[in-house]
Design a protein around this motif. Structure first.
Motif, PDB file in Angstrom:
ATOM      1  N   LYS A 231      18.056 -37.945  27.197  1.00  0.00           N
ATOM      2  CA  LYS A 231      16.654 -38.311  26.979  1.00  0.00           C
ATOM      3  C   LYS A 231      16.279 -38.241  25.501  1.00  0.00           C
ATOM      4  O   LYS A 231      15.124 -38.435  25.138  1.00  0.00           O
ATOM      5  CB  LYS A 231      15.745 -37.379  27.782  1.00  0.00           C
ATOM      6  CG  LYS A 231      15.940 -37.500  29.293  1.00  0.00           C
ATOM      7  CD  LYS A 231      14.996 -36.570  30.042  1.00  0.00           C
ATOM      8  CE  LYS A 231      15.201 -36.699  31.553  1.00  0.00           C
ATOM      9  NZ  LYS A 231      14.309 -35.792  32.304  1.00  0.00           N
ATOM     10  N   ARG A 232      17.257 -37.975  24.651  1.00  0.00           N
ATOM     11  CA  ARG A 232      16.979 -37.876  23.216  1.00  0.00           C
ATOM     12  C   ARG A 232      16.997 -39.257  22.569  1.00  0.00           C
ATOM     13  O   ARG A 232      17.476 -40.227  23.142  1.00  0.00           O
ATOM     14  CB  ARG A 232      18.007 -36.975  22.530  1.00  0.00           C
ATOM     15  CG  ARG A 232      18.094 -35.565  23.110  1.00  0.00           C
ATOM     16  CD  ARG A 232      19.110 -34.732  22.338  1.00  0.00           C
ATOM     17  NE  ARG A 232      19.326 -33.436  22.965  1.00  0.00           N
ATOM     18  CZ  ARG A 232      20.240 -33.223  23.906  1.00  0.00           C
ATOM     19  NH1 ARG A 232      21.020 -34.222  24.298  1.00  0.00           N
ATOM     20  NH2 ARG A 232      20.377 -32.036  24.441  1.00  0.00           N
ATOM     21  N   ASN A 233      16.534 -39.301  21.334  1.00  0.00           N
ATOM     22  CA  ASN A 233      16.593 -40.531  20.548  1.00  0.00           C
ATOM     23  C   ASN A 233      18.056 -40.866  20.275  1.00  0.00           C
ATOM     24  O   ASN A 233      18.788 -40.038  19.714  1.00  0.00           O
ATOM     25  CB  ASN A 233      15.852 -40.332  19.216  1.00  0.00           C
ATOM     26  CG  ASN A 233      15.732 -41.615  18.419  1.00  0.00           C
ATOM     27  OD1 ASN A 233      16.605 -42.478  18.470  1.00  0.00           O
ATOM     28  ND2 ASN A 233      14.660 -41.729  17.670  1.00  0.00           N
TER      29      ASN A 233
ATOM     30  N   THR B 190      19.951 -40.155  16.900  1.00  0.00           N
ATOM     31  CA  THR B 190      20.457 -38.831  16.525  1.00  0.00           C
ATOM     32  C   THR B 190      21.964 -38.739  16.760  1.00  0.00           C
ATOM     33  O   THR B 190      22.657 -37.976  16.080  1.00  0.00           O
ATOM     34  CB  THR B 190      19.751 -37.728  17.336  1.00  0.00           C
ATOM     35  OG1 THR B 190      19.992 -37.935  18.736  1.00  0.00           O
ATOM     36  CG2 THR B 190      18.248 -37.733  17.076  1.00  0.00           C
TER      37      THR B 190
ATOM     38  N   PHE C 234      23.676 -31.864  20.986  1.00  0.00           N
ATOM     39  CA  PHE C 234      23.026 -33.169  21.078  1.00  0.00           C
ATOM     40  C   PHE C 234      23.770 -34.219  21.909  1.00  0.00           C
ATOM     41  O   PHE C 234      23.172 -35.211  22.323  1.00  0.00           O
ATOM     42  CB  PHE C 234      22.795 -33.733  19.661  1.00  0.00           C
ATOM     43  CG  PHE C 234      21.754 -32.998  18.883  1.00  0.00           C
ATOM     44  CD1 PHE C 234      20.405 -33.228  19.091  1.00  0.00           C
ATOM     45  CD2 PHE C 234      22.109 -32.046  17.934  1.00  0.00           C
ATOM     46  CE1 PHE C 234      19.436 -32.548  18.376  1.00  0.00           C
ATOM     47  CE2 PHE C 234      21.157 -31.351  17.212  1.00  0.00           C
ATOM     48  CZ  PHE C 234      19.818 -31.605  17.440  1.00  0.00           C
TER      49      PHE C 234
END
Length: 536
Positions: free
Chosen positions: A18-20, A23, A197
């Motif tokens: 769900k992260r950008n 990154t 990440f």
């Protein structure tokens, strides 16, 4: 248009969760930079390594050869290892092994210890780039892959360009040990960030479990054959010039072994249901041609990156640091143009971008062929800058076009094969360049020597003028005559060496222009860009 291509992409295999997703580029680029920098940085320190461990320069070159062999062997099977072990897990194992072996390299007390550590370093480094590229392909939809590959490409292309500069500075001001020790903190940082990440997508984990439930069949024969083929090829190309090619029994033996392994490897892998290397992917036109262009990019990038500093040091007498700095302008140009290449990829037909890039390379190599022994530092830097402007338009569209029409399940294997091509291109380029330089320098020197004799009035006049100039400085006549002859011979060697570099530039230019027609054999992408889902 872009949305049409994106329909065939799913976020289920994205490592960003769900992260950008951007990154992810920043996180995986750390290990990439460490790898590509180390690949070129060690070349500069070889002479210092040889002196430190009481070895000859020729013996010290095994520090480079051992790394290349291990790297070449592991890259083609990295896709299979990712599928079996799990992509994130395999990636972290590779980073950890590369970091640990870098520490061992920096602490190596002897040449044999260093070579063994470099083998481990090559095994760890071989899995990085293929896994990173497959991560990006799965994380970014086709419409955004161009900019993503551009951001990643800054590291891949600029790393080898900065390598000689960084290596030269470290070698001149610190010691060769730090060439390897600087990888340790970088590797630890990479491990920490990847663990936080980067996700292991559930879809991929489910695919891995299905693969294991079917019963894991390890293609041992395929692994042995590809290891023998690529390992023998690396030894043949890397050591060939030093060993006088096929006059050496060792080179003949490795060439025969490599050829036999290749001839057995191809039919064996094509007949397997679970091959360790998916060479059937070469049956797709765009993937095959993209790999050919990737080989050429390896030849251009690695070949010229090595021998331009070599030209400046051996012919013009530059220090290692200054020779590396001459490439820095090229690195800056690449960084500035890379975003433009990323923006245009997917919006402009990839064939036009690749054709433009090859044309720029041809022009740049022609310009380099006009250089001479009177050239300035600015001339060398400017010549490299012209070449570097075209590199992003090779790397980004070629990498993007290679995945056209490939199902997501084949991304790991495709990434591995693309990196095999880039590595082989670099090996071919360096071997071709070094062989041509040695042979053409001998030819030009022989042609010059034919005219340097007392019967040539120009030669006699030059010797007489130089002798009188030295005598005017207080040197005895006999000593002055010998010194004058030695100075003319030094000048002869310098000119012969420069002409051999010019010959290499000409040959590379011809190769580039001959490859241009291949662009028109690539399939025109359908509307929606060059992303996955278009016909291959």
């Amino acid at each position: 248009m872009a949305a049409d291509a994106d329909r065939h992409w799913t976020p289920a295999r994205s490592v960003a969760g769900k992260r950008n997703p951007w990154t992810i580029i920043a996180v995986i680029s750390i290990a990439t930079f460490m790898l590509v920098l180390d690949t070129s940085i060690a070349n500069v320190a070889l002479a210092h390594i040889a002196g430190s461990v009481s070895a000859s320069y020729d013996e010290a070159t095994w520090v480079i050869t051992s790394f290349l062999i291990a790297n070449a062997v592991i890259i083609p099977i990295s896709g299979w290892l990712s599928d079996v072990i799990g992509r994130k897990r395999y990636y972290m194992i590779s980073v950890a092994l590369f970091t640990l072996s870098s520490l061992l390299c920096g602490l190596a007390p002897s040449l044999s210890f260093l070579v063994i550590a470099r083998v481990l370093q090559g095994i760890g480094g071989g899995g990085l780039a293929p896994v990173e590229q497959s991560m990006m392909v799965d994380t970014f939809p086709p419409s955004k892959r161009g900019p993503a590959f551009a951001a990643y490409g800054v590291v891949v292309i600029v790393g080898p360009i900065l390598g000689p500069s960084v290596g030269g500075w470290i070698t001149d001001n610190l010691s060769w040990h730090w060439v390897f020790l600087i990888n340790v903190p970088i590797g630890l940082l990479s491990l920490f960030l990847v663990n936080i990440f980067v996700d292991e997508p559930k879809a991929m984990e489910q695919e891995r479990q299905k693969l294991l439930k079917k019963g894991l069949r390890v293609d041992v024969v395929g692994f042995v054959l590809v290891a023998l083929f690529l390992g023998s090829l690396e030894v043949t190309l890397d050591r060939g010039q030093r060993e006088d090619w096929f006059a050496s029994p060792m080179i003949v033996s490795f060439a025969i072994l490599g050829t036999a392994s290749f001839l057995a490897f191809v039919p064996w892998e094509l007949s397997r249901k679970d091959p360790v290397v998916r060479i059937d992917l070469y049956g797709r036109r765009n993937f095959l041609i993209s790999n050919i262009f990737m080989v050429m990019m390896g030849v251009i990038v690695f070949g010229t990156t090595q021998f331009i500093p070599q030209l400046l040091q051996e012919v013009l007498g530059y220090t290692a640091t200054n020779a590396g700095l001459a490439l820095t302008m090229g690195g800056l140009a690449t960084m500035l143009v890379m975003p433009v290449a990323g923006f245009l990829t997917g919006k402009v037909d990839a064939r036009w971008l690749i054709g433009l890039a090859l044309a720029i390379q041809g022009i740049a190599l022609w310009n380099m062929s006009t250089l001479n022994t009177q050239m300035s530092f600015e001339s060398a830097a400017y010549a490299r800058m012209i070449q570097s402007v075209g590199l992003p338009f090779l790397f980004v569209p070629i990498t993007n076009a290679a995945y056209v029409g490939l199902p997501p399940s084949e991304n790991n294997q495709a990434s591995a094969l693309m990196n095999v091509s880039r590595n082989l291109g670099g090996t071919f380029g360096i071997s071709l360049v070094q062989t041509m330089l040695a042979q053409r320098a001998q030819v030009h020197q022989a042609q010059y020597v034919e005219t340097l004799n007392p019967l040539n009035p120009n030669y006699a006049h030059a010797i007489d003028r130089a002798t009188h100039a030295l005598m005017a400085q207080g040197m005895a006549q006999a000593d002055a005559a010998r010194a004058a002859t030695a100075e003319i011979y030094r000048s002869l060697q310098q000119q012969a060496g420069m002409l051999s570099y010019v010959d290499v530039f000409h040959v590379l230019m011809i190769v580039v222009f001959c490859a241009l027609p291949l662009v028109f054999l690539m399939q025109k992408p359908k509307k929606g860009g060059t992303g996955g889902g278009a016909a291959a």
